[in-house]
Design an enzyme around this catalytic site. Structure first.
Site, mmCIF file in Angstrom:
data_model
loop_
_atom_site.group_PDB
_atom_site.id
_atom_site.type_symbol
_atom_site.label_atom_id
_atom_site.label_comp_id
_atom_site.label_asym_id
_atom_site.label_seq_id
_atom_site.Cartn_x
_atom_site.Cartn_y
_atom_site.Cartn_z
ATOM 1 N N HIS A 124 33.996 47.979 47.306
ATOM 2 C CA HIS A 124 34.021 48.021 46.360
ATOM 3 C C HIS A 124 32.202 47.895 45.702
ATOM 4 O O HIS A 124 32.171 48.503 44.276
ATOM 5 C CB HIS A 124 34.189 47.281 45.059
HETATM 6 C C1 UD1 Z 1 33.099 42.874 39.139
HETATM 7 C C2 UD1 Z 1 32.552 42.424 39.357
HETATM 8 C C3 UD1 Z 1 31.897 42.239 40.995
HETATM 9 C C4 UD1 Z 1 33.322 41.380 41.616
HETATM 10 C C5 UD1 Z 1 35.016 42.200 41.167
HETATM 11 C C6 UD1 Z 1 36.059 42.256 41.945
HETATM 12 C C7 UD1 Z 1 30.371 42.775 38.066
HETATM 13 C C8 UD1 Z 1 29.064 43.014 37.618
HETATM 14 N N1 UD1 Z 1 31.037 42.329 38.608
HETATM 15 O O1 UD1 Z 1 32.880 44.469 39.110
HETATM 16 O O2 UD1 Z 1 31.413 40.832 41.324
HETATM 17 O O3 UD1 Z 1 33.087 41.501 42.577
HETATM 18 O O4 UD1 Z 1 34.637 42.439 39.195
HETATM 19 O O5 UD1 Z 1 37.118 42.903 41.566
HETATM 20 O O6 UD1 Z 1 30.848 41.585 36.421
HETATM 21 N N2 UD1 Z 1 39.094 48.447 35.663
HETATM 22 C C9 UD1 Z 1 40.318 48.921 35.853
HETATM 23 N N3 UD1 Z 1 41.104 48.034 35.807
HETATM 24 C C10 UD1 Z 1 40.574 46.273 35.687
HETATM 25 C C11 UD1 Z 1 39.136 46.191 35.316
HETATM 26 C C12 UD1 Z 1 38.390 47.558 36.008
HETATM 27 O O7 UD1 Z 1 40.759 49.592 35.861
HETATM 28 O O8 UD1 Z 1 41.043 45.731 35.196
HETATM 29 C C13 UD1 Z 1 37.893 49.175 36.184
HETATM 30 C C14 UD1 Z 1 36.599 50.382 35.111
HETATM 31 O O9 UD1 Z 1 37.290 50.622 34.266
HETATM 32 C C15 UD1 Z 1 35.434 50.248 35.985
HETATM 33 C C16 UD1 Z 1 35.822 49.485 37.270
HETATM 34 O O10 UD1 Z 1 37.770 49.502 37.363
HETATM 35 O O11 UD1 Z 1 35.408 51.948 36.082
HETATM 36 C C17 UD1 Z 1 34.792 48.363 37.687
HETATM 37 O O12 UD1 Z 1 34.999 47.461 36.561
HETATM 38 P P1 UD1 Z 1 34.026 46.446 36.689
HETATM 39 O O13 UD1 Z 1 34.390 45.068 35.455
HETATM 40 O O14 UD1 Z 1 33.156 46.998 35.528
HETATM 41 O O15 UD1 Z 1 33.456 46.113 37.754
HETATM 42 P P2 UD1 Z 1 33.938 45.890 39.321
HETATM 43 O O16 UD1 Z 1 33.617 46.851 39.797
HETATM 44 O O17 UD1 Z 1 35.018 45.555 38.931
#
Ligand code: UD1
Length: 367
Positions: free
Chosen positions: A212
């Site tokens: 990821h």
């Molecule tokens: C975040 C953490 C990372 C961790 C990861 C585990 C930061 C900088 N990064 O990254 O350290 O390893 O989580 O998952 O905090 N999304 C969903 N559903 C959700 C949450 C997110 O669909 O419940 C989507 C969001 O819309 C976004 C993407 O997933 O497009 C990324 O989510 P985000 O929380 O921004 O960062 P992660 O890449 O998950």
């Protein structure tokens, strides 16, 4: 006896396994007359059942007292949103301490908001560094540690990093790893995922893959090359690939995902670790998973150039392969030849870290 309120912050998936044992340890001490009380603050950074709700249920974490519901956004939008909402909460009621865990956006945002209102900050998993400033987590770690009062650490390397940065010994508490507390507490509860039979999985006869990091998954061209190399190197064995929401966006643009890669939804905690425990090996770009594979003695290949958890390599079963897909073939050959290292468990990763944290908090906070 004065009751002392601690805010416990959780925002994203890797936070939930780190807070669960701390909450349990506070509750256990409270039952014995201990002074700590907690207010559980979910920032809402992860909000899906798959990324959040499942973990609360499986790990027995109580419903959050407050949900800041920040939702998705850019790093700055999430940071700002969490800070504004958490500051408001702090102004309604100030705790004696704000406890943050790990390295996600929520960790840093709440540490800043608290410290600006003179609420001291404790950071669990403090002091680890990858040295790679292109990782958002590295910035989160550096900023958080620069304004942390109490540092709870998982390793000697973390202790040394903090000392080099001028943190005094009296503020560093080498306590071990709360993520491993959760793993050891749940080892007997790990659960076979529903697709086990359908995919024909056998213990030791499949791989687990998680990816990821933006560097690996944000460009569909290099992501496709990486997936091809994984498909080729794993010699037709099934590769179970729970797809993170961020990764799901890019994978739609990859035309030729190898057939042996079995794409599944993000897995709940007990199912995911069941898969890991029985895997031939794990291929990942996560940090936390390298700690879990080390404790379970499962070979782990990390597709990153650096790690903030070097003990998983020097002591554990992890090897850092870099992000060039060409590095996979020789590593997988070593694995198939039965030459992967056995590894050992790092000091204090013994399942009792949260008790040590709560004991230390009582010592420091009760004047
Ligand atoms: C975040 C953490 C990372 C961790 C990861 C585990 C930061 C900088 N990064 O990254 O350290 O390893 O989580 O998952 O905090 N999304 C969903 N559903 C959700 C949450 C997110 O669909 O419940 C989507 C969001 O819309 C976004 C993407 O997933 O497009 C990324 O989510 P985000 O929380 O921004 O960062 P992660 O890449 O998950």
């Amino acid at each position: 006896m004065t009751e002392l309120l601690v805010d416990i912050i959780a925002g994203a998936r890797p936070n939930f396994m780190k807070i669960a044992p701390i909450i349990r340890a506070i509750q256990a001490r409270r039952a014995q007359g201990g002074p700590l009380r907690f207010r559980l603050v979910h920032t809402g950074q992860h909000y899906d059942e798959r990324m959040s709700g499942d973990f609360f249920r499986q790990l027995g974490i109580p419903a959050p007292d407050v949900n800041l519901e920040v939702g998705s956004g850019t790093a700055a939008e999430q940071t700002a949103g969490i800070m504004v909402r958490y500051e408001k909460l702090l102004m309604e009621r100030k705790p004696a301490l704000c406890l943050v865990v790990g390295d996600v956006t929520s960790t840093m945002a709440c540490a800043i908001a608290a410290q600006k209102l003179w609420v001291p900050v404790a950071h669990v998993e403090a002091g680890i560094r990858s040295g790679d400033w292109t990782m958002p987590e590295e910035i989160n770690r550096m900023v958080t540690d620069s304004i942390t009062n109490l540092f709870f650490t998982t390793s000697d390397v973390a202790n040394a990093n903090l000392k080099r940065a001028g943190v005094g010994d009296d503020r560093i508490f080498f306590v071990g790893n709360t993520m491993i507390d959760t793993l050891l507490a749940n080892m007997d509860r790990l659960a076979k995922p529903p697709f086990w039979d359908e995919l024909g999985l056998q213990p030791g006869g499949y791989f687990v893959l998680t990816l990821h990091r933006p560097a690996n998954v944000d460009s569909s061209g290099s992501f496709a090359r990486l997936l091809r190399a994984i498909g080729e190197g794993t010699r037709g064995l099934p590769v179970v690939f729970p797809v993170h929401p961020r990764t799901a966006k890019t994978i739609r643009e990859v035309a030729d995902v190898p057939a042996s890669l079995k794409l599944v939804e993000p897995q709940p905690y007990l199912e995911f670790n069941y898969l890991v425990k029985h895997a031939k090996a794990v291929i990942t770009d996560s940090g936390g998973i390298t700690e879990e594979t080390t404790v379970m003695g499962v070979p782990c290949m990390t597709l990153r150039d650096s790690t903030e958890r070097p003990e998983t390599v020097s002591i554990g079963t992890n090897d850092l392969l870099g992000t060039d897909p060409a590095a996979l073939a020789p590593a997988l050959e070593r694995l198939f030849a039965g030459k992967w290292k056995k590894g050992a468990i790092p000091p204090l990763w013994d399942g009792k870290t949260a008790e040590r944290i709560v004991a230390a908090l009582e010592r420091v906070l009760v004047k």
